[in-house]
Design a protein around this motif. Structure first.
Motif, short mmCIF file in Angstrom:
data_model
loop_
_atom_site.label_atom_id
_atom_site.label_comp_id
_atom_site.label_asym_id
_atom_site.label_seq_id
_atom_site.Cartn_x
_atom_site.Cartn_y
_atom_site.Cartn_z
N LYS A 1 0.83 -1.20 0.00
CA LYS A 1 0.00 0.00 0.00
C LYS A 1 0.87 1.26 0.00
N ASP A 2 0.28 2.38 -0.41
CA ASP A 2 1.01 3.65 -0.48
C ASP A 2 0.04 4.79 -0.21
N GLU A 3 0.50 6.04 -0.44
CA GLU A 3 -0.31 7.20 -0.10
C GLU A 3 -1.55 7.35 -0.96
N LEU A 4 -1.59 6.68 -2.11
CA LEU A 4 -2.82 6.70 -2.91
C LEU A 4 -3.98 6.06 -2.16
N ASP A 5 -3.68 5.12 -1.28
CA ASP A 5 -4.74 4.49 -0.50
C ASP A 5 -5.33 5.49 0.50
N GLN A 6 -4.56 6.49 0.88
CA GLN A 6 -5.05 7.50 1.82
C GLN A 6 -5.73 8.67 1.10
N PHE A 7 -5.10 9.15 0.02
CA PHE A 7 -5.58 10.37 -0.63
C PHE A 7 -6.34 10.11 -1.94
N ALA A 8 -6.32 8.85 -2.43
CA ALA A 8 -6.95 8.51 -3.71
C ALA A 8 -6.42 9.46 -4.80
N LEU A 9 -7.28 9.89 -5.72
CA LEU A 9 -6.81 10.70 -6.84
C LEU A 9 -6.53 12.15 -6.46
N LEU A 10 -6.73 12.50 -5.18
CA LEU A 10 -6.30 13.81 -4.70
C LEU A 10 -4.82 13.81 -4.33
N TYR A 11 -4.16 12.68 -4.50
CA TYR A 11 -2.76 12.54 -4.13
C TYR A 11 -1.87 13.66 -4.68
N PRO A 12 -2.00 14.06 -5.98
CA PRO A 12 -1.12 15.12 -6.50
C PRO A 12 -1.24 16.43 -5.73
N TYR A 13 -2.41 16.69 -5.12
CA TYR A 13 -2.60 17.94 -4.39
C TYR A 13 -1.95 17.91 -3.00
N PHE A 14 -1.61 16.70 -2.53
CA PHE A 14 -0.98 16.56 -1.23
C PHE A 14 0.49 16.19 -1.34
N SER A 15 0.99 16.08 -2.55
CA SER A 15 2.39 15.73 -2.76
C SER A 15 3.11 16.89 -3.43
N ASN A 16 4.42 16.79 -3.51
CA ASN A 16 5.21 17.81 -4.17
C ASN A 16 4.93 17.81 -5.67
N PRO A 17 5.06 18.96 -6.34
CA PRO A 17 4.88 18.98 -7.80
C PRO A 17 5.76 17.94 -8.46
N ASP A 18 5.19 17.25 -9.44
CA ASP A 18 5.87 16.11 -10.03
C ASP A 18 5.98 16.27 -11.54
N ALA A 19 7.19 16.21 -12.06
CA ALA A 19 7.41 16.38 -13.50
C ALA A 19 6.80 15.24 -14.29
N THR A 20 6.79 14.04 -13.72
CA THR A 20 6.20 12.90 -14.42
C THR A 20 4.71 13.10 -14.63
N ILE A 21 4.02 13.56 -13.60
CA ILE A 21 2.59 13.83 -13.73
C ILE A 21 2.36 14.95 -14.73
N ALA A 22 3.20 15.98 -14.69
CA ALA A 22 3.07 17.09 -15.63
C ALA A 22 3.22 16.62 -17.07
#
Length: 337
Positions: free
Chosen positions: A238-259
């Motif tokens: 398990k990871d933080e996606l299990d806690q934040f679901a698809l809101l994960y990017p808003y609770f994590s640092n800006p990510d070049a891969t996602i961009a």
């Protein structure tokens, strides 16, 4: 009677391919399995076609449409066998598939999931080609391509549960997301024989620009959470996606891969004809993390005309993440029908 393998399969509007697909399961030379095949609210005659194949080893059900991922979650939760095997709707498992995969998993206790060689059949062009694994065992954890398509995988039930199972938010790309988490628990294996025939269809995910674009974005979010877990030394599934679901990017640092994934998705949607959504994703890409590719994608979409179509296709191909085969020619052909 207890069985070693539970085969799970979800059908939706596949009446013409039911007979060959389900017969291939009935012909398995491995005796200790139970197949549960669900018609997920098809609007054609898929369910009557499936009913003709019901037997002691093949259970057929019908349900109101809830979608593929939610169906798979329910079926895997029901399984009590040591192994769970997926069988893609309309695809064909060759007779020795289950036996060979069970033997591989029992011979390699460090392996949590196993695929096999596959034969791809493009129903539009008639082209056929084989795909064999480069390695028989790939060490986990794995972030990128798993060299397994979803339809022919068999995995250990305990590893599936420990990884947290399919995530309901992943209506596409659900297999890769699951596999990343499972790869933190063990290795991935491959039977070298061609044991599965996969059909590429115009109504599949790979032929729908909006679905491919969505998968690009979900894959990037999954990879970001996976890499964060690895950096934190988390060997669990398990990871933080299990806690934040698809809101994960808003609770994590800006990510070049996602961009970059948002930029790819913007180009794909523009190619598919949805310029308004393409512009929204292009802006979101730059808001997530400024990248050269994101800037280029936004400009190309914003200024996009027929004259830019060819370079945009080339650009998007070059940006491909390898999360599946995105065939622009097939999409363009389908859009003219």
């Amino acid at each position: 009677m207890p069985v070693d393998v539970t085969v799970v399969s979800a059908f939706y509007n596949r009446q013409d391919s039911v007979d060959a697909s389900v017969t291939s399961l009935a012909m398995q030379d491995f005796p200790s399995f139970r197949a549960i095949i669900v018609d997920d609210g098809s609007r054609d005659d898929t369910f009557p076609a499936l009913q003709r194949h019901a037997s002691d080893r093949i259970e057929v059900r019908r349900q109101a449409n809830i979608g593929f991922t939610r169906t798979m979650i329910a079926l895997c939760a029901e399984a009590t066998s040591e192994f769970i095997a997926v069988h893609g709707a309309g695809d064909e498992s060759f007779p020795h598939r289950l036996a060979a995969q069970v033997a591989f998993l029992r011979a390699h206790p460090e392996v949590v999931a196993v695929g096999c060689g596959i034969e791809n059949v493009d129903e539009l062009t008639g082209r056929c080609w084989e795909v064999r694994p480069a390695k028989l065992v790939r060490k986990g954890p794995i972030s990128g391509d798993f060299a397994i398509s979803h339809g022919e995988v068999m995995f250990r039930r305990d590893a599936y549960l420990q990884a947290g199972g399919y995530r309901a938010a992943f209506t596409v790309g659900q297999a890769s997301d699951l596999f990343r988490r499972m790869s933190r628990l063990g290795d991935f294996g491959y039977v070298d024989d061609i044991l599965y025939r996969r059909y590429l269809r115009l109504d599949g995910v790979n032929a729908k620009p909006e679905q491919v674009a969505k998968r690009e974005i979900l894959a990037a979010i999954s990879i970001a959470a996976h890499q964060q877990a690895l950096a934190a030394g988390d060997a669990g599934g398990k990871d933080e996606l299990d806690q934040f679901a698809l809101l994960y990017p808003y609770f994590s640092n800006p990510d070049a891969t996602i961009a970059k994934s948002l930029a790819r998705a913007a180009v794909m949607l523009w190619v598919g004809g949805d310029r308004a959504m393409a512009l929204r994703l292009g802006r979101r890409s730059l808001g997530e993390h400024w990248t050269v590719k994101g800037c280029a994608a936004f400009i190309m979409v914003a200024l996009g005309t027929g004259l830019l179509r060819a370079p945009m296709l080339k650009f998007a191909r070059g940006m491909s993440q390898g999360e599946g085969e995105f065939d622009f020619a097939r999409i363009n052909g389908a859009s003219r029908d």
